[in-house]
Design an enzyme around this catalytic site. Sequence first.
Site, mmCIF file in Angstrom:
data_model
loop_
_atom_site.group_PDB
_atom_site.id
_atom_site.type_symbol
_atom_site.label_atom_id
_atom_site.label_comp_id
_atom_site.label_asym_id
_atom_site.label_seq_id
_atom_site.Cartn_x
_atom_site.Cartn_y
_atom_site.Cartn_z
ATOM 1 N N ASP A 19 -4.252 -7.635 -0.107
ATOM 2 C CA ASP A 19 -2.835 -6.721 -0.630
ATOM 3 C C ASP A 19 -2.575 -8.098 -1.443
ATOM 4 O O ASP A 19 -2.994 -8.805 -1.779
ATOM 5 C CB ASP A 19 -1.892 -7.650 0.969
ATOM 6 C CG ASP A 19 -0.520 -7.908 0.879
ATOM 7 O OD1 ASP A 19 -0.376 -7.214 0.006
ATOM 8 O OD2 ASP A 19 -0.077 -8.533 1.708
ATOM 9 N N ASN A 67 3.578 2.105 4.161
ATOM 10 C CA ASN A 67 3.296 2.567 2.652
ATOM 11 C C ASN A 67 3.769 3.726 2.325
ATOM 12 O O ASN A 67 4.448 4.052 0.991
ATOM 13 C CB ASN A 67 1.956 2.076 1.902
ATOM 14 C CG ASN A 67 0.905 0.714 2.203
ATOM 15 O OD1 ASN A 67 0.276 1.002 2.316
ATOM 16 N ND2 ASN A 67 2.390 -0.154 2.462
#
Length: 232
Positions: A19, A67
């Site tokens: 991330d 996502n």
Amino acid sequence: MKSNKVSAKIPFHIAIIMDGNGRWAEKRSLLRKFGHRAGVRTLIKTVKYAFSLGVGIVTVYAFSTENRLRPKDEVDSLIDLIRKNFATTFGDLVKRGIRVRVLGERSFFPPDVVEIMDKVEEESKEGKTGIFNVALNYGGRAEIVRAAEKLSQSGKEFNEENFSRFLYTSDQPDPDIIIRTGGEKRLSNFLLYQSAYSELFFSDTLWPDFSMKELDSIISQYGERDRRYGKV
Ligand code: IPE
Ligand code: IPE
Ligand code: MG
């Protein structure tokens, strides 16, 4: 790449929530897609390094079911990165005897990308050096529901052993370590079933800046942790 200060206890299975790509790019006034591109470079370096240390399985969270809800531009640039890297760079891992596996529902991706995924999996299936799992359109809850459905269709007895065979990670031991970069302290729907006894490591480093020195440090901290598995 050489390891300097790694403890003797090497985790067999390392999972990574990569991330921070977007923030890395934004800090440099770049489009987010350039952060993802930089993230792929870090990914390749990290995977090769981990296998060189003797790690057996590396699992990376590259694209979650959630996502998909990002702006189309960003999703398209991520799909493009998958298209490019599965064909070329991951091919290099295959040559080193690494078996590549996709975790997740691949039918979301365009047919040419699915074809590349199938091909890399097929070509690498005899690989004995290690396993590289790439979680793509992956969600832990979706994986659990899918496994339950498949187990029920199989008519086999409902128990943990049979159930885990229907997970994307069937026949693989659970991750010893889960690393999340980018500062957030959550799993974001990653390996919900398999993480039961994983050691968790959270780092503020944005993924493109993640270094092999930091991986060395995490591995030595892992060596010092006492994994009791509920016992005394
Ligand atoms: C992780 O980086 C990569 C993917 C989720 C595809 P992000 O894109 O989430 O980066 P941040 O968290 O916005 O910085
Ligand atoms: C987790 O990161 C997914 C990947 C790294 C692929 P996100 O950036 O999507 O997670 P949240 O939104 O911070 O929970
Ligand atoms: Mg993020």
